[in-house]
Motif scaffolding. Structure first.
Motif, PDB file in Angstrom:
ATOM      1  N   ARG A 126       0.871  -1.176   0.000  1.00  0.00           N
ATOM      2  CA  ARG A 126       0.000   0.000   0.000  1.00  0.00           C
ATOM      3  C   ARG A 126       0.908   1.226   0.000  1.00  0.00           C
ATOM      4  O   ARG A 126       1.570   1.526   0.990  1.00  0.00           O
ATOM      5  CB  ARG A 126      -0.919  -0.015   1.220  1.00  0.00           C
ATOM      6  CG  ARG A 126      -1.768  -1.286   1.296  1.00  0.00           C
ATOM      7  CD  ARG A 126      -2.880  -1.181   2.317  1.00  0.00           C
ATOM      8  NE  ARG A 126      -3.595  -2.438   2.464  1.00  0.00           N
ATOM      9  CZ  ARG A 126      -4.531  -2.874   1.632  1.00  0.00           C
ATOM     10  NH1 ARG A 126      -4.862  -2.137   0.584  1.00  0.00           N
ATOM     11  NH2 ARG A 126      -5.133  -4.030   1.844  1.00  0.00           N
ATOM     12  N   VAL A 127       0.921   1.913  -1.131  1.00  0.00           N
ATOM     13  CA  VAL A 127       1.801   3.065  -1.319  1.00  0.00           C
ATOM     14  C   VAL A 127       1.066   4.330  -0.886  1.00  0.00           C
ATOM     15  O   VAL A 127      -0.106   4.532  -1.227  1.00  0.00           O
ATOM     16  CB  VAL A 127       2.257   3.168  -2.787  1.00  0.00           C
ATOM     17  CG1 VAL A 127       3.209   4.336  -2.987  1.00  0.00           C
ATOM     18  CG2 VAL A 127       2.933   1.861  -3.214  1.00  0.00           C
ATOM     19  N   ASN A 128       1.756   5.174  -0.123  1.00  0.00           N
ATOM     20  CA  ASN A 128       1.117   6.338   0.500  1.00  0.00           C
ATOM     21  C   ASN A 128       0.380   7.243  -0.480  1.00  0.00           C
ATOM     22  O   ASN A 128      -0.676   7.779  -0.166  1.00  0.00           O
ATOM     23  CB  ASN A 128       2.161   7.165   1.266  1.00  0.00           C
ATOM     24  CG  ASN A 128       2.628   6.459   2.526  1.00  0.00           C
ATOM     25  OD1 ASN A 128       2.004   5.495   2.974  1.00  0.00           O
ATOM     26  ND2 ASN A 128       3.747   6.904   3.092  1.00  0.00           N
ATOM     27  N   ASN A 129       0.965   7.445  -1.682  1.00  0.00           N
ATOM     28  CA  ASN A 129       0.322   8.377  -2.607  1.00  0.00           C
ATOM     29  C   ASN A 129      -0.603   7.666  -3.598  1.00  0.00           C
ATOM     30  O   ASN A 129      -1.059   8.262  -4.571  1.00  0.00           O
ATOM     31  CB  ASN A 129       1.366   9.190  -3.379  1.00  0.00           C
ATOM     32  CG  ASN A 129       2.162   8.349  -4.349  1.00  0.00           C
ATOM     33  OD1 ASN A 129       2.298   7.149  -4.156  1.00  0.00           O
ATOM     34  ND2 ASN A 129       2.690   8.977  -5.393  1.00  0.00           N
ATOM     35  N   GLU A 130      -0.863   6.368  -3.374  1.00  0.00           N
ATOM     36  CA  GLU A 130      -1.813   5.620  -4.198  1.00  0.00           C
ATOM     37  C   GLU A 130      -2.801   4.908  -3.269  1.00  0.00           C
ATOM     38  O   GLU A 130      -2.909   3.696  -3.242  1.00  0.00           O
ATOM     39  CB  GLU A 130      -1.078   4.589  -5.070  1.00  0.00           C
ATOM     40  CG  GLU A 130      -0.131   5.175  -6.102  1.00  0.00           C
ATOM     41  CD  GLU A 130      -0.848   5.839  -7.256  1.00  0.00           C
ATOM     42  OE1 GLU A 130      -2.093   5.803  -7.291  1.00  0.00           O
ATOM     43  OE2 GLU A 130      -0.159   6.413  -8.126  1.00  0.00           O
ATOM     44  N   LEU A 131      -3.533   5.711  -2.501  1.00  0.00           N
ATOM     45  CA  LEU A 131      -4.442   5.144  -1.510  1.00  0.00           C
ATOM     46  C   LEU A 131      -5.717   4.602  -2.142  1.00  0.00           C
ATOM     47  O   LEU A 131      -6.366   3.713  -1.595  1.00  0.00           O
ATOM     48  CB  LEU A 131      -4.790   6.203  -0.463  1.00  0.00           C
ATOM     49  CG  LEU A 131      -3.595   6.711   0.363  1.00  0.00           C
ATOM     50  CD1 LEU A 131      -4.055   7.758   1.376  1.00  0.00           C
ATOM     51  CD2 LEU A 131      -2.899   5.553   1.081  1.00  0.00           C
ATOM     52  N   SER A 132      -6.114   5.142  -3.301  1.00  0.00           N
ATOM     53  CA  SER A 132      -7.287   4.622  -3.983  1.00  0.00           C
ATOM     54  C   SER A 132      -6.855   3.592  -5.023  1.00  0.00           C
ATOM     55  O   SER A 132      -5.683   3.506  -5.393  1.00  0.00           O
ATOM     56  CB  SER A 132      -8.066   5.755  -4.670  1.00  0.00           C
ATOM     57  OG  SER A 132      -7.263   6.365  -5.669  1.00  0.00           O
ATOM     58  N   THR A 133      -7.808   2.815  -5.489  1.00  0.00           N
ATOM     59  CA  THR A 133      -7.527   1.776  -6.477  1.00  0.00           C
ATOM     60  C   THR A 133      -7.017   2.392  -7.773  1.00  0.00           C
ATOM     61  O   THR A 133      -7.529   3.409  -8.242  1.00  0.00           O
ATOM     62  CB  THR A 133      -8.811   0.972  -6.772  1.00  0.00           C
ATOM     63  OG1 THR A 133      -9.278   0.395  -5.557  1.00  0.00           O
ATOM     64  CG2 THR A 133      -8.545  -0.116  -7.786  1.00  0.00           C
ATOM     65  N   ILE A 134      -5.972   1.784  -8.342  1.00  0.00           N
ATOM     66  CA  ILE A 134      -5.461   2.223  -9.634  1.00  0.00           C
ATOM     67  C   ILE A 134      -6.293   1.512 -10.694  1.00  0.00           C
ATOM     68  O   ILE A 134      -6.090   0.332 -10.975  1.00  0.00           O
ATOM     69  CB  ILE A 134      -3.967   1.883  -9.790  1.00  0.00           C
ATOM     70  CG1 ILE A 134      -3.165   2.514  -8.648  1.00  0.00           C
ATOM     71  CG2 ILE A 134      -3.442   2.377 -11.131  1.00  0.00           C
ATOM     72  CD1 ILE A 134      -1.706   2.104  -8.626  1.00  0.00           C
ATOM     73  N   ARG A 135      -7.231   2.214 -11.255  1.00  0.00           N
ATOM     74  CA  ARG A 135      -8.214   1.613 -12.164  1.00  0.00           C
ATOM     75  C   ARG A 135      -7.940   2.049 -13.604  1.00  0.00           C
ATOM     76  O   ARG A 135      -7.807   3.240 -13.895  1.00  0.00           O
ATOM     77  CB  ARG A 135      -9.617   2.007 -11.733  1.00  0.00           C
ATOM     78  CG  ARG A 135     -10.739   1.413 -12.560  1.00  0.00           C
ATOM     79  CD  ARG A 135     -11.977   1.231 -11.714  1.00  0.00           C
ATOM     80  NE  ARG A 135     -11.797   0.151 -10.745  1.00  0.00           N
ATOM     81  CZ  ARG A 135     -12.715  -0.178  -9.841  1.00  0.00           C
ATOM     82  NH1 ARG A 135     -13.850   0.490  -9.762  1.00  0.00           N
ATOM     83  NH2 ARG A 135     -12.491  -1.164  -9.001  1.00  0.00           N
ATOM     84  N   ARG A 136      -7.876   1.071 -14.520  1.00  0.00           N
ATOM     85  CA  ARG A 136      -7.642   1.331 -15.935  1.00  0.00           C
ATOM     86  C   ARG A 136      -8.926   1.000 -16.702  1.00  0.00           C
ATOM     87  O   ARG A 136      -9.306  -0.154 -16.810  1.00  0.00           O
ATOM     88  CB  ARG A 136      -6.489   0.469 -16.467  1.00  0.00           C
ATOM     89  CG  ARG A 136      -5.240   0.465 -15.607  1.00  0.00           C
ATOM     90  CD  ARG A 136      -4.584   1.809 -15.527  1.00  0.00           C
ATOM     91  NE  ARG A 136      -3.278   1.717 -14.862  1.00  0.00           N
ATOM     92  CZ  ARG A 136      -2.572   2.758 -14.457  1.00  0.00           C
ATOM     93  NH1 ARG A 136      -3.034   3.990 -14.649  1.00  0.00           N
ATOM     94  NH2 ARG A 136      -1.401   2.590 -13.858  1.00  0.00           N
ATOM     95  N   ARG A 137      -9.566   2.015 -17.211  1.00  0.00           N
ATOM     96  CA  ARG A 137     -10.817   1.786 -17.938  1.00  0.00           C
ATOM     97  C   ARG A 137     -10.525   1.446 -19.402  1.00  0.00           C
ATOM     98  O   ARG A 137      -9.513   1.846 -19.949  1.00  0.00           O
ATOM     99  CB  ARG A 137     -11.723   3.015 -17.827  1.00  0.00           C
ATOM    100  CG  ARG A 137     -12.104   3.298 -16.381  1.00  0.00           C
ATOM    101  CD  ARG A 137     -13.247   4.271 -16.241  1.00  0.00           C
ATOM    102  NE  ARG A 137     -13.580   4.458 -14.832  1.00  0.00           N
ATOM    103  CZ  ARG A 137     -14.378   3.647 -14.148  1.00  0.00           C
ATOM    104  NH1 ARG A 137     -14.921   2.607 -14.739  1.00  0.00           N
ATOM    105  NH2 ARG A 137     -14.628   3.879 -12.882  1.00  0.00           N
ATOM    106  N   LEU A 138     -11.458   0.706 -20.003  1.00  0.00           N
ATOM    107  CA  LEU A 138     -11.231   0.121 -21.313  1.00  0.00           C
ATOM    108  C   LEU A 138     -12.242   0.619 -22.344  1.00  0.00           C
ATOM    109  O   LEU A 138     -13.339   1.064 -22.002  1.00  0.00           O
ATOM    110  CB  LEU A 138     -11.306  -1.398 -21.221  1.00  0.00           C
ATOM    111  CG  LEU A 138     -10.308  -2.051 -20.263  1.00  0.00           C
ATOM    112  CD1 LEU A 138     -10.618  -3.530 -20.109  1.00  0.00           C
ATOM    113  CD2 LEU A 138      -8.876  -1.849 -20.758  1.00  0.00           C
ATOM    114  N   GLU A 139     -11.840   0.492 -23.612  1.00  0.00           N
ATOM    115  CA  GLU A 139     -12.669   0.963 -24.716  1.00  0.00           C
ATOM    116  C   GLU A 139     -12.565  -0.006 -25.893  1.00  0.00           C
ATOM    117  O   GLU A 139     -11.472  -0.384 -26.299  1.00  0.00           O
ATOM    118  CB  GLU A 139     -12.192   2.358 -25.127  1.00  0.00           C
ATOM    119  CG  GLU A 139     -12.926   2.991 -26.285  1.00  0.00           C
ATOM    120  CD  GLU A 139     -12.450   4.419 -26.524  1.00  0.00           C
ATOM    121  OE1 GLU A 139     -12.618   5.273 -25.627  1.00  0.00           O
ATOM    122  OE2 GLU A 139     -11.879   4.674 -27.609  1.00  0.00           O
TER     123      GLU A 139
END
Length: 307
Positions: free
Chosen positions: A259-272
């Motif tokens: 859990r990285v301090n500056n990435e507290l929310s989910t790293i989400r990659r949306r698709l197309e």
């Protein structure tokens, strides 16, 4: 104003191309027509609309205020016409026996597993070819007819007249290390703590990944995911990877979530999803789009467990 029924696509095309290219002569060359013919079409269009679309001064051609207002509407009308013609052409074609699908780097193809299984069951006589290429190659190949459908990361474009598209689904990424890594026992990690450790990058396309840099001052790019995971399990490297591809390693205790301090929310990659104009009317492409949309709009939870 006279009836708009007499306005032809030729008039709109002459107006749009002249505006986009900056001159009637350039538009005429692009269409393979005489300049005088395009000038006549634009004048006929202005007469039909009873508006001046361009201001003319010598050899200079500039859009008038009314021209600026009508240009996006004319562009949209032409795009819709292209879609109509493409759809009609698609309906005329015989059933194809091969479906070629392109997927952008870093998108885990495991996301498509259910769609692939369903497609094979519904279309047993059809060859399905799925390959990974850079987003630039996929976009160009789509326009040139190399690919039937492509799956890319979400674009910020709100509209594109070169292809049809649908924003659909997502995948998540997480930072992982081997369970015996020095950072694995910490509840959270600062970015400065990541710097001493080599970062492993899942680089399916070297050219696209060459300029990538993470929190580490040094990295290794590996195309094969199995090899990358093997290195990750035997070293103190760190990696940012799709959750879907590391969830089993986390469940089995081989890998630990950072859990990285500056990435507290989910790293989400949306698709197309993208496909050629009107080709959703082709049987195979329609089938593939339906199955992928069903799969990606209802993704299984791939959230790793808390440590």
């Amino acid at each position: 104003m006279q009836s708009l029924n007499t306005i032809t696509l030729h008039y709109l095309q002459a107006f749009v191309l002249s505006a986009e290219l900056g001159s009637i002569s350039a538009a005429a060359r692009a269409l393979g027509k005489r300049q005088s013919q395009l000038s006549g079409w634009i004048q006929d269009l202005e007469a039909e609309l009873n508006l001046e679309l361009f201001t003319r001064s010598g050899n200079s051609l500039q859009l008038s205020p009314d021209g600026h207002t009508l240009l996006p509407l004319a562009q949209h009308a032409l795009a819709q016409s292209n879609r109509l013609q493409a759809a009609a052409y698609a309906l005329q074609q015989h059933q194809q026996l091969v479906l070629v699908v392109g997927v952008a780097p870093h998108i885990p193809q495991q996301l498509l597993t259910d769609a692939i299984v369903s497609f094979i069951q519904e279309q047993p006589q059809v060859q399905l070819r799925i390959s990974t290429h850079s987003e630039e190659v996929l976009t160009q190949g789509l326009v040139e007819g190399v690919f039937d459908v492509v799956l890319l990361h979400e674009s910020i474009e709100l509209h594109n007249s070169r292809y049809d598209y649908c924003r659909v689904g997502y995948y998540d990424e997480v930072f992982v290390v081997r369970s015996s890594h020095p950072l694995a026992v910490k509840p959270s990690v600062g970015v400065e703590e990541l710097a001493p450790f080599r970062e492993l990058i899942w680089a399916q396309d070297y050219q696209q990944s060459a300029d990538e840099s993470g929190y580490s001052g040094h990295s290794s790019q590996i195309a094969d995911f199995g090899t990358l995971k093997g290195v990750l399990l035997k070293t103190d490297c760190v990696a940012l990877l799709p959750t879907l591809m590391v969830a089993s390693g986390i469940h089995q205790g081989q890998l630990a979530l950072l859990r990285v301090n500056n990435e507290l929310s989910t790293i989400r990659r949306r698709l197309e999803l993208r496909w050629p104009l009107g080709s959703q009317h082709k049987t195979l492409i329609s089938c593939w789009l339906r199955l992928v949309c069903q799969t990606l709009n209802n993704p299984d939870s791939d959230t790793p467990p808390d440590r």
